[in-house]
Scaffold this motif. Structure first.
Motif, PDB file in Angstrom:
ATOM      1  N   MET A   1       0.827  -1.212   0.000  1.00  0.00           N
ATOM      2  CA  MET A   1       0.000   0.000   0.000  1.00  0.00           C
ATOM      3  C   MET A   1       0.858   1.259   0.000  1.00  0.00           C
ATOM      4  SD  MET A   1      -2.974  -1.012   2.729  1.00  0.00           S
ATOM      5  CE  MET A   1      -4.250  -2.201   2.339  1.00  0.00           C
ATOM      6  N   GLY A   2       1.912   1.253   0.817  1.00  0.00           N
ATOM      7  CA  GLY A   2       2.787   2.417   0.853  1.00  0.00           C
ATOM      8  C   GLY A   2       3.499   2.643  -0.462  1.00  0.00           C
ATOM      9  N   ILE A   3       4.007   1.564  -1.055  1.00  0.00           N
ATOM     10  CA  ILE A   3       4.703   1.668  -2.346  1.00  0.00           C
ATOM     11  C   ILE A   3       3.772   2.226  -3.413  1.00  0.00           C
ATOM     12  CG2 ILE A   3       5.700   0.303  -4.219  1.00  0.00           C
ATOM     13  CD1 ILE A   3       6.793  -1.587  -1.991  1.00  0.00           C
ATOM     14  N   VAL A   4       2.575   1.659  -3.495  1.00  0.00           N
ATOM     15  CA  VAL A   4       1.622   2.081  -4.525  1.00  0.00           C
ATOM     16  C   VAL A   4       1.213   3.534  -4.323  1.00  0.00           C
ATOM     17  CG1 VAL A   4      -0.753   1.726  -5.310  1.00  0.00           C
ATOM     18  CG2 VAL A   4       0.791  -0.225  -5.072  1.00  0.00           C
TER      19      VAL A   4
ATOM     20  N   LEU B   1       1.212   1.591 -14.292  1.00  0.00           N
ATOM     21  CA  LEU B   1       0.267   0.553 -14.708  1.00  0.00           C
ATOM     22  C   LEU B   1       0.197  -0.567 -13.682  1.00  0.00           C
ATOM     23  CD1 LEU B   1       1.086   0.357 -18.532  1.00  0.00           C
ATOM     24  CD2 LEU B   1      -0.939   1.375 -17.458  1.00  0.00           C
ATOM     25  N   PHE B   2       1.347  -0.955 -13.151  1.00  0.00           N
ATOM     26  CA  PHE B   2       1.344  -1.980 -12.099  1.00  0.00           C
ATOM     27  C   PHE B   2       0.641  -1.471 -10.844  1.00  0.00           C
ATOM     28  CE2 PHE B   2       5.060  -4.022 -14.316  1.00  0.00           C
ATOM     29  CZ  PHE B   2       4.458  -5.260 -14.474  1.00  0.00           C
ATOM     30  N   ALA B   3       0.850  -0.193 -10.504  1.00  0.00           N
ATOM     31  CA  ALA B   3       0.197   0.376  -9.326  1.00  0.00           C
ATOM     32  C   ALA B   3      -1.320   0.419  -9.506  1.00  0.00           C
ATOM     33  CB  ALA B   3       0.744   1.778  -9.050  1.00  0.00           C
ATOM     34  N   LEU B   4      -1.770   0.783 -10.688  1.00  0.00           N
ATOM     35  CA  LEU B   4      -3.208   0.798 -10.957  1.00  0.00           C
ATOM     36  C   LEU B   4      -3.780  -0.617 -10.929  1.00  0.00           C
ATOM     37  CD1 LEU B   4      -3.378   3.457 -13.815  1.00  0.00           C
ATOM     38  CD2 LEU B   4      -3.919   3.768 -11.395  1.00  0.00           C
ATOM     39  N   SER B   5      -2.986  -1.582 -11.382  1.00  0.00           N
ATOM     40  CA  SER B   5      -3.426  -2.977 -11.297  1.00  0.00           C
ATOM     41  C   SER B   5      -3.593  -3.399  -9.844  1.00  0.00           C
ATOM     42  CB  SER B   5      -2.409  -3.890 -11.993  1.00  0.00           C
ATOM     43  OG  SER B   5      -2.299  -3.587 -13.359  1.00  0.00           O
ATOM     44  N   PHE B   6      -2.679  -2.944  -8.990  1.00  0.00           N
ATOM     45  CA  PHE B   6      -2.810  -3.227  -7.564  1.00  0.00           C
ATOM     46  C   PHE B   6      -4.128  -2.688  -7.024  1.00  0.00           C
ATOM     47  CE2 PHE B   6      -2.625  -1.638  -3.242  1.00  0.00           C
ATOM     48  CZ  PHE B   6      -2.217  -2.744  -2.531  1.00  0.00           C
ATOM     49  N   VAL B   7      -4.464  -1.469  -7.386  1.00  0.00           N
ATOM     50  CA  VAL B   7      -5.722  -0.869  -6.902  1.00  0.00           C
ATOM     51  C   VAL B   7      -6.913  -1.707  -7.359  1.00  0.00           C
ATOM     52  CG1 VAL B   7      -7.202   1.169  -6.986  1.00  0.00           C
ATOM     53  CG2 VAL B   7      -4.730   1.443  -6.832  1.00  0.00           C
ATOM     54  N   GLY B   8      -6.891  -2.145  -8.619  1.00  0.00           N
ATOM     55  CA  GLY B   8      -7.981  -2.978  -9.120  1.00  0.00           C
ATOM     56  C   GLY B   8      -8.096  -4.290  -8.383  1.00  0.00           C
ATOM     57  N   MET B   9      -6.966  -4.956  -8.171  1.00  0.00           N
ATOM     58  CA  MET B   9      -6.969  -6.219  -7.426  1.00  0.00           C
ATOM     59  C   MET B   9      -7.456  -6.012  -5.998  1.00  0.00           C
ATOM     60  SD  MET B   9      -5.833  -8.601  -9.541  1.00  0.00           S
ATOM     61  CE  MET B   9      -6.826  -7.678 -10.729  1.00  0.00           C
ATOM     62  N   PHE B  10      -7.031  -4.911  -5.385  1.00  0.00           N
ATOM     63  CA  PHE B  10      -7.416  -4.619  -4.003  1.00  0.00           C
ATOM     64  C   PHE B  10      -8.920  -4.370  -3.888  1.00  0.00           C
ATOM     65  CE2 PHE B  10      -7.839  -1.705  -0.350  1.00  0.00           C
ATOM     66  CZ  PHE B  10      -7.290  -2.516   0.635  1.00  0.00           C
ATOM     67  N   ILE B  11      -9.487  -3.676  -4.858  1.00  0.00           N
ATOM     68  CA  ILE B  11     -10.931  -3.410  -4.827  1.00  0.00           C
ATOM     69  C   ILE B  11     -11.720  -4.702  -4.974  1.00  0.00           C
ATOM     70  CG2 ILE B  11     -12.830  -2.328  -6.098  1.00  0.00           C
ATOM     71  CD1 ILE B  11     -10.925  -0.003  -6.719  1.00  0.00           C
TER      72      ILE B  11
ATOM     73  N   HIS C   1      -6.103 -14.445  -2.820  1.00  0.00           N
ATOM     74  CA  HIS C   1      -5.228 -14.307  -3.976  1.00  0.00           C
ATOM     75  C   HIS C   1      -5.369 -12.927  -4.611  1.00  0.00           C
ATOM     76  CE1 HIS C   1      -4.475 -18.598  -3.640  1.00  0.00           C
ATOM     77  NE2 HIS C   1      -3.528 -18.473  -4.548  1.00  0.00           N
ATOM     78  N   TYR C   2      -6.589 -12.410  -4.673  1.00  0.00           N
ATOM     79  CA  TYR C   2      -6.759 -11.065  -5.223  1.00  0.00           C
ATOM     80  C   TYR C   2      -6.061 -10.029  -4.356  1.00  0.00           C
ATOM     81  CZ  TYR C   2     -10.145 -11.875  -8.997  1.00  0.00           C
ATOM     82  OH  TYR C   2     -10.742 -12.244 -10.170  1.00  0.00           O
ATOM     83  N   VAL C   3      -6.280 -10.093  -3.049  1.00  0.00           N
ATOM     84  CA  VAL C   3      -5.774  -9.047  -2.163  1.00  0.00           C
ATOM     85  C   VAL C   3      -4.282  -9.190  -1.927  1.00  0.00           C
ATOM     86  CG1 VAL C   3      -5.935  -8.049   0.142  1.00  0.00           C
ATOM     87  CG2 VAL C   3      -8.008  -8.785  -1.027  1.00  0.00           C
ATOM     88  N   VAL C   4      -3.861 -10.363  -1.475  1.00  0.00           N
ATOM     89  CA  VAL C   4      -2.489 -10.517  -1.002  1.00  0.00           C
ATOM     90  C   VAL C   4      -1.534 -10.866  -2.132  1.00  0.00           C
ATOM     91  CG1 VAL C   4      -0.975 -11.785   0.560  1.00  0.00           C
ATOM     92  CG2 VAL C   4      -3.268 -11.158   1.287  1.00  0.00           C
ATOM     93  N   PHE C   5      -1.802 -11.969  -2.829  1.00  0.00           N
ATOM     94  CA  PHE C   5      -0.814 -12.461  -3.773  1.00  0.00           C
ATOM     95  C   PHE C   5      -0.786 -11.631  -5.056  1.00  0.00           C
ATOM     96  CE2 PHE C   5      -1.984 -16.221  -1.169  1.00  0.00           C
ATOM     97  CZ  PHE C   5      -0.796 -16.287  -0.469  1.00  0.00           C
ATOM     98  N   CYS C   6      -1.945 -11.458  -5.693  1.00  0.00           N
ATOM     99  CA  CYS C   6      -1.956 -10.623  -6.909  1.00  0.00           C
ATOM    100  C   CYS C   6      -1.583  -9.191  -6.581  1.00  0.00           C
ATOM    101  CB  CYS C   6      -3.332 -10.679  -7.570  1.00  0.00           C
ATOM    102  SG  CYS C   6      -3.745 -12.283  -8.273  1.00  0.00           S
ATOM    103  N   GLY C   7      -2.152  -8.664  -5.498  1.00  0.00           N
ATOM    104  CA  GLY C   7      -1.857  -7.283  -5.124  1.00  0.00           C
ATOM    105  C   GLY C   7      -0.396  -7.080  -4.789  1.00  0.00           C
ATOM    106  N   THR C   8       0.174  -7.982  -3.997  1.00  0.00           N
ATOM    107  CA  THR C   8       1.583  -7.847  -3.618  1.00  0.00           C
ATOM    108  C   THR C   8       2.499  -7.961  -4.830  1.00  0.00           C
ATOM    109  OG1 THR C   8       1.103  -8.795  -1.435  1.00  0.00           O
ATOM    110  CG2 THR C   8       3.395  -8.782  -2.150  1.00  0.00           C
TER     111      THR C   8
END
Length: 234
Positions: A83-86, A170-180, A209-216
């Protein structure tokens, strides 16, 4: 101070308080297996040691409680630095200061704090007292509040920004999508009546997997690409 540093600081505190519980739990299990103690052993649970293990009033569910007391905060050990990185990457490549800096810090601290009082939502099917289950259900739902604050602040940072769609962004935006996606699925699982039916199904597997693994993975990829672009002068 950068939000990445805040996230690592909060993660360090989380690890400091949660890891000793797992260490003690593993030590107690070792004693049950080798020294005939009965922390978790109500009777002859271990066939290899039948001669040495008598019924001693141990609690099998105590192991599960102690395990999840560590293992749920362990989820945030992985996701909070992401979260901090993104947050910093979105701010840099949107050419705007992070929207709601202090709420972002408070929300990370709130997620870490609430992570210590929600462990038993993994155990709704263990036969716990319904009043206790209600307590863990409500506390779990409260985690949605700081999580929503972070999501809206990320979107607020993007709004009206001079967005540069680089690889890190793009990777950061992907993180937001996975997190949502993962966060919305978590709301269902927080409700005890729903969790009773979807527990141990692929719905639960998909959530983590969406939150932790894909998001991380998205956050790590964003950070690594950001570093490589800085080194190359891009």
């Amino acid at each position: 101070m950068p939000l990445t540093v805040w996230s690592l600081f909060i993660t360090a505190i989380l690890s400091l308080f949660s890891t000793p519980v797992l260490t003690g739990t593993l030590f107690m299990q070792l004693m049950d297996r080798t020294a005939a103690t009965t922390f978790f052993n109500p009777g002859n649970l271990f066939p290899s040691n039948v001669a040495t293990h008598a019924a001693g009033g141990g609690q099998v569910l105590l192991w599960q409680h102690l395990f999840w007391f560590y293992s749920h905060p362990a989820v945030y050990l992985m996701i909070l630095p992401s979260m901090g990185i993104v947050s910093d990457i979105i701010s840099v490549f949107a050419r705007k200061p992070i929207f709601g800096y202090r709420p972002m810090v408070y929300s990370m601290a709130s997620i870490a704090g609430l992570g210590f009082i929600v462990w038993a939502h993994h155990m709704f099917q263990s036969g716990m007292n319904p009043a206790l289950g209600m307590t863990f259900m409500v506390s779990t739902m409260f985690i949605a509040l700081p999580s929503a604050i972070k999501t809206f602040n990320w979107l607020g940072t993007l709004w009206g920004g001079n967005i540069s769609l680089t690889s890190p962004m793009l990777f950061a935006l992907s993180f937001v999508g996975m997190f949502i996606i993962g966060g919305l699925s978590g709301i269902f699982m927080a409700a005890t009546p729903v969790d009773m039916y979807i527990h141990d199904t692929y719905f639960i597997v998909a959530h983590i997997h969406y939150v932790v693994f894909c998001g991380t993975v998205m956050a790590i990829s964003a950070a690594s690409r950001s570093g490589s672009q800085r080194c190359s002068g891009a």
